[in-house]
Design a protein around this motif. Structure first.
Motif, PDB file in Angstrom:
ATOM      1  N   ASP A  13     -68.689  35.335 -10.919  1.00 43.77           N
ATOM      2  CA  ASP A  13     -70.139  35.251 -10.744  1.00 43.77           C
ATOM      3  C   ASP A  13     -70.594  36.455  -9.908  1.00 43.77           C
ATOM      4  N   ILE A  14     -71.685  37.077 -10.304  1.00 45.59           N
ATOM      5  CA  ILE A  14     -72.105  38.327  -9.658  1.00 45.59           C
ATOM      6  C   ILE A  14     -72.408  38.150  -8.171  1.00 45.59           C
ATOM      7  N   LEU A  15     -72.813  36.942  -7.763  1.00 43.25           N
ATOM      8  CA  LEU A  15     -73.101  36.703  -6.356  1.00 43.25           C
ATOM      9  C   LEU A  15     -71.847  36.834  -5.492  1.00 43.25           C
ATOM     10  N   LEU A  16     -70.675  36.688  -6.099  1.00 40.93           N
ATOM     11  CA  LEU A  16     -69.427  36.789  -5.348  1.00 40.93           C
ATOM     12  C   LEU A  16     -69.208  38.186  -4.778  1.00 40.93           C
ATOM     13  N   THR A  17     -69.854  39.200  -5.364  1.00 45.36           N
ATOM     14  CA  THR A  17     -69.720  40.547  -4.796  1.00 45.36           C
ATOM     15  C   THR A  17     -70.226  40.567  -3.358  1.00 45.36           C
ATOM     16  N   GLU A  18     -71.349  39.892  -3.120  1.00 46.30           N
ATOM     17  CA  GLU A  18     -71.906  39.855  -1.774  1.00 46.30           C
ATOM     18  C   GLU A  18     -71.142  38.885  -0.873  1.00 46.30           C
ATOM     19  N   LEU A  19     -70.721  37.748  -1.427  1.00 46.66           N
ATOM     20  CA  LEU A  19     -70.025  36.755  -0.603  1.00 46.66           C
ATOM     21  C   LEU A  19     -68.685  37.283  -0.111  1.00 46.66           C
ATOM     22  N   TYR A  20     -67.932  37.928  -1.007  1.00 46.53           N
ATOM     23  CA  TYR A  20     -66.650  38.506  -0.581  1.00 46.53           C
ATOM     24  C   TYR A  20     -66.870  39.641   0.420  1.00 46.53           C
ATOM     25  N   ALA A  21     -67.939  40.422   0.219  1.00 44.94           N
ATOM     26  CA  ALA A  21     -68.257  41.493   1.181  1.00 44.94           C
ATOM     27  C   ALA A  21     -68.601  40.902   2.548  1.00 44.94           C
ATOM     28  N   ASN A  22     -69.376  39.810   2.543  1.00 47.94           N
ATOM     29  CA  ASN A  22     -69.698  39.126   3.809  1.00 47.94           C
ATOM     30  C   ASN A  22     -68.437  38.600   4.486  1.00 47.94           C
ATOM     31  N   LEU A  23     -67.546  38.027   3.683  1.00 41.96           N
ATOM     32  CA  LEU A  23     -66.296  37.493   4.217  1.00 41.96           C
ATOM     33  C   LEU A  23     -65.469  38.611   4.858  1.00 41.96           C
ATOM     34  N   ALA A  24     -65.456  39.773   4.211  1.00 43.37           N
ATOM     35  CA  ALA A  24     -64.728  40.918   4.771  1.00 43.37           C
ATOM     36  C   ALA A  24     -65.291  41.303   6.129  1.00 43.37           C
ATOM     37  N   ALA A  25     -66.621  41.322   6.258  1.00 41.62           N
ATOM     38  CA  ALA A  25     -67.253  41.665   7.544  1.00 41.62           C
ATOM     39  C   ALA A  25     -66.861  40.666   8.629  1.00 41.62           C
ATOM     40  N   MET A  26     -66.777  39.390   8.256  1.00 47.55           N
ATOM     41  CA  MET A  26     -66.397  38.361   9.234  1.00 47.55           C
ATOM     42  C   MET A  26     -64.960  38.569   9.704  1.00 47.55           C
ATOM     43  N   TYR A  27     -64.071  38.882   8.762  1.00 45.96           N
ATOM     44  CA  TYR A  27     -62.674  39.135   9.127  1.00 45.96           C
ATOM     45  C   TYR A  27     -62.541  40.388   9.990  1.00 45.96           C
ATOM     46  N   VAL A  28     -63.352  41.403   9.710  1.00 43.72           N
ATOM     47  CA  VAL A  28     -63.319  42.620  10.524  1.00 43.72           C
ATOM     48  C   VAL A  28     -63.670  42.293  11.969  1.00 43.72           C
ATOM     49  N   ASP A  29     -64.709  41.483  12.158  1.00 40.98           N
ATOM     50  CA  ASP A  29     -65.121  41.139  13.513  1.00 40.98           C
ATOM     51  C   ASP A  29     -64.088  40.265  14.225  1.00 40.98           C
ATOM     52  N   LYS A  30     -63.198  39.642  13.465  1.00 33.65           N
ATOM     53  CA  LYS A  30     -62.099  38.891  14.070  1.00 33.65           C
ATOM     54  C   LYS A  30     -60.838  39.744  14.189  1.00 33.65           C
ATOM     55  N   ALA A  31     -60.942  41.037  13.816  1.00 35.18           N
ATOM     56  CA  ALA A  31     -59.806  41.976  13.851  1.00 35.18           C
ATOM     57  C   ALA A  31     -58.683  41.540  12.910  1.00 35.18           C
ATOM     58  N   TYR A  37     -57.695  42.576   9.748  1.00 37.39           N
ATOM     59  CA  TYR A  37     -57.998  43.641   8.796  1.00 37.39           C
ATOM     60  C   TYR A  37     -57.328  43.426   7.440  1.00 37.39           C
ATOM     61  N   GLN A  38     -56.149  42.813   7.428  1.00 35.61           N
ATOM     62  CA  GLN A  38     -55.482  42.552   6.162  1.00 35.61           C
ATOM     63  C   GLN A  38     -56.312  41.590   5.313  1.00 35.61           C
ATOM     64  N   GLU A  39     -56.806  40.524   5.968  1.00 35.97           N
ATOM     65  CA  GLU A  39     -57.666  39.564   5.249  1.00 35.97           C
ATOM     66  C   GLU A  39     -58.965  40.228   4.804  1.00 35.97           C
ATOM     67  N   ALA A  40     -59.479  41.132   5.642  1.00 34.07           N
ATOM     68  CA  ALA A  40     -60.714  41.844   5.284  1.00 34.07           C
ATOM     69  C   ALA A  40     -60.504  42.699   4.042  1.00 34.07           C
ATOM     70  N   LEU A  41     -59.361  43.387   3.980  1.00 40.21           N
ATOM     71  CA  LEU A  41     -59.066  44.224   2.802  1.00 40.21           C
ATOM     72  C   LEU A  41     -58.930  43.383   1.536  1.00 40.21           C
ATOM     73  N   ILE A  42     -58.295  42.224   1.667  1.00 35.38           N
ATOM     74  CA  ILE A  42     -58.161  41.335   0.499  1.00 35.38           C
ATOM     75  C   ILE A  42     -59.545  40.903   0.009  1.00 35.38           C
ATOM     76  N   ALA A  43     -60.419  40.535   0.957  1.00 36.83           N
ATOM     77  CA  ALA A  43     -61.772  40.092   0.585  1.00 36.83           C
ATOM     78  C   ALA A  43     -62.560  41.224  -0.067  1.00 36.83           C
ATOM     79  N   ILE A  44     -62.467  42.432   0.489  1.00 32.20           N
ATOM     80  CA  ILE A  44     -63.250  43.546  -0.067  1.00 32.20           C
ATOM     81  C   ILE A  44     -62.714  43.941  -1.440  1.00 32.20           C
ATOM     82  N   ASN A  45     -61.407  43.807  -1.644  1.00 29.03           N
ATOM     83  CA  ASN A  45     -60.834  44.087  -2.969  1.00 29.03           C
ATOM     84  C   ASN A  45     -61.315  43.073  -3.998  1.00 29.03           C
ATOM     85  N   GLN A  46     -61.471  41.821  -3.566  1.00 24.09           N
ATOM     86  CA  GLN A  46     -62.015  40.799  -4.464  1.00 24.09           C
ATOM     87  C   GLN A  46     -63.461  41.119  -4.837  1.00 24.09           C
TER      88      GLN A  46
END
Length: 606
Positions: free
Chosen positions: A215-233, A235-244
């Motif tokens: 679903d096209i909305l997942l582009t933004e949701l996964y990007a948001n998830l990556a930002a949340m993981y970044v703020d928790k340091a 980074y591996q989870e953030a990269l997985i989310a941004i790749n999704q």
């Protein structure tokens, strides 16, 4: 002759009525054709036909209906330049005599447009008007409240934002029986802005799971998830989310999604690969400049500033910081604006520009107070004390600068010490205030807005805890489910406003009649649930009778007419089996039996 005149008048009325009906039918047919053109991908023709139809419209009402469709098209296509040509027409329609439904649709579309343009203060004014014309029985209203809530959060009004998002949730439950995943997105977004990252991640993951794959909305949701993981340091989870996010974007042949590009740059920045981060940020800057995207542009500028600052490019960083601050300030992005201050102050300190650093510190302190007061609805004495300290520091530094302008070494040392002390003080105050704000937001989320009682969300946790405790110590507890008799008749006869008063009176009577260990909640509509720890069904039945009498003794009048309100009650005791929903179902059967056998009574079924 008079009779003939009446006949002629009636004939003209009939003809005019028929003509008006033909006009309405014709407009609806034309709108259907225009929407079909848009659906078929013929956007240029759809806009062209809209313009022609609007120009030939016979009434303001028709123009308003056409404008609603026009604005919806512009929002769908992000065709903002089209709106510049229509601003005067829209302004006239907003003050014209059109029906409430059309006026709601106009304000709603304008609010969405201003939000997507990043003009949150303007969006706020349009959305507040939209909800004033909204119909709470329509699903569209819930999405207006949802957007209104997100817009409030963007401006730093956390409590107001969360309140509106939860109101959208309740409307959806009442209308369709379930809440859309959008509510989860809103809760994740709000918690992210509150820096409650674990909860933000939890809600966002639930929202992702609710949408179909790709679903096209997942582009933004996964990007948001990556930002949340970044703020928790993480980074591996953030990269997985941004790749999704990239995977879904590529599925739709989209290669310029700004949140993905920004967050990919941020991951590199956090890994100290600042040149790579800058390359991504510059790519994002080109896109936001092209689209006049004021939501993401200041974030890109701020990130560019911080990466250049890390590379020692302080003058370039200062330029980017100032550009970001200007947009954050003008578009009311209060939270993001606050995040911009600490690195910006540090950058000016590195440049030796302590005057500008101090100005920013004072501004930061004042805004931090404002943000917290918006969220927590109060200012603490510490905030005023910190402001006074900051003001004194400013006066001292200005006097020192005037007196010893040539003593650069002393000034540098003074500036560093003053800066360090203020930052420590600010961090302490911010922690205290934001922690208090979080607690108040959490409390609001568990309360019913009308009665002030606990809501269903709150009782869910209470049930789970009590069942676990009871299963360990082999004790028991009971519940009472009660419903106001003939409440629909009361609403229909005396109006919903009076119905709200009755709900508040009943809630107050229940609260006054229970023990300190008991909990009472508004279960939904005119239903209430009373939770009774360490209470068997006989004791619960006795208390239920006490509640029945308390409600029947409420003094109610309407236009000097004395009214009596009664309730029917069902009682159930926990049998150390099943879930709490089974208990509620059993109590509901008792309630139904009470209704069926005459109302205003207590029934406890085994």
């Amino acid at each position: 002759m008079v009779r003939q005149g009446i006949l002629i008048l009636l004939l003209l009325t009939f003809i005019n009525s028929g003509y008006a009906t033909e006009q309405i039918d014709s407009l609806e047919s034309t709108l259907s054709e225009i929407k079909q053109l848009k659906s078929d991908g013929e956007s240029a023709q759809a806009y062209q036909q809209l313009r022609a139809t609007y120009s030939s419209a016979q009434s303001t009402t028709q123009q308003a209906e056409l404008m609603v469709v026009w604005l919806a098209f512009m929002n769908e296509d992000k065709n903002w330049h089209e709106f510049d040509l229509l601003k005067d027409d829209v302004s006239q329609l907003l003050v014209s005599e059109v029906d409430i439904e059309t006026k709601y649709a106009l304000y709603d579309n304008l609010g969405l447009m201003k939000y997507r343009l990043g003009k949150f203060a303007e969006a706020d004014s349009y959305l507040s008007k939209a909800v004033s014309f909204a119909d709470d029985t329509q699903l569209a209203t819930s999405m207006t409240y949802y957007l209104y809530g997100i817009n409030s959060v963007r401006q730093g009004k956390m409590v107001d934002g969360l309140d509106k998002i939860l109101h959208a949730h309740d409307l959806q439950i009442n209308i369709q029986g379930y809440a859309s995943p959008k509510i989860l997105i809103g809760l994740g977004f709000t918690n992210y802005y509150m820096k409650n990252y674990d909860k933000a991640i939890e809600y966002t993951q639930q929202a992702i799971a609710a949408y179909p794959e790709n679903d096209i909305l997942l582009t933004e949701l996964y990007a948001n998830l990556a930002a949340m993981y970044v703020d928790k340091a993480q980074y591996q989870e953030a990269l997985i989310a941004i790749n999704q996010a990239e995977k879904v974007a590529h599925f739709h042949n989209i290669f310029d999604r700004v949140p993905i590009i920004i967050n990919k740059g941020t991951i590199y920045a956090e890994l100290n690969e600042h040149q790579k981060a800058i390359d991504y940020y510059l790519k994002a800057l080109d896109i936001v400049n092209k689209n006049n995207d004021l939501i993401h542009k200041p974030t890109v500028l701020s990130n560019l500033a911080q990466s250049n600052q890390s590379l020692g490019n302080y003058k370039l960083a200062a330029d980017y910081f100032e550009q970001a601050l200007a947009i954050f300030s003008s578009e009311s992005q209060l939270i993001k604006r606050l995040e911009n201050y600490p690195p910006m102050i540090e950058n000016y300190q590195s440049l030796g520009n302590y005057q500008r650093a101090l100005e920013l510190m004072i501004e930061y302190k004042e805004l931090d107070d404002e943000s917290t007061s918006l969220a927590a609805k109060e200012k603490f004495d510490q905030s005023q004390a910190a402001y006074d300290i900051a003001s004194k520091e400013k006066s001292l530094i200005e006097a020192k600068l005037a007196q010893t302008s040539n003593e650069n070494a002393i000034l540098r040392l003074y500036g560093i010490v003053a800066f360090s002390l203020l930052i420590i003080l600010f961090i302490y105050i911010a922690y205290r205030l934001k922690h208090s704000a979080y607690l108040q937001v959490k409390e609001l989320a568990l309360r019913d807005q009308l009665t002030g009682l606990f809501n269903r969300r709150a009782l869910h946790d209470i049930f789970e805890l009590e069942m676990s405790r009871v299963n360990r110590n082999k004790k028991t507890f009971s519940i009472i489910l009660l419903d106001i008799d003939h409440f629909k008749v009361l609403n229909d006869t005396y109006g919903h406003d009076y119905g709200d008063i009755v709900l508040q009176k009943v809630a107050s009577a229940l609260q006054d009649s229970i023990r300190s260990m008991d909990k009472v909640a508004r279960w939904g509509g005119e239903e209430f649930l009373v939770f009774l720890p360490e209470t068997n069904k006989e004791q619960a039945s006795h208390l239920a009778e006490k509640l029945r009498l308390a409600v029947s003794n409420i003094e109610l009048t309407y236009q000097d007419k004395l009214l009596q309100v009664t309730v029917s009650l069902g009682v159930c005791e926990y049998n150390q089996q099943g879930e709490y929903k089974d208990m509620v179902k059993q109590a509901d059967l008792g309630l139904y039996k009470a209704k069926e056998t005459g109302r205003n009574k207590v029934v406890c079924l085994s």
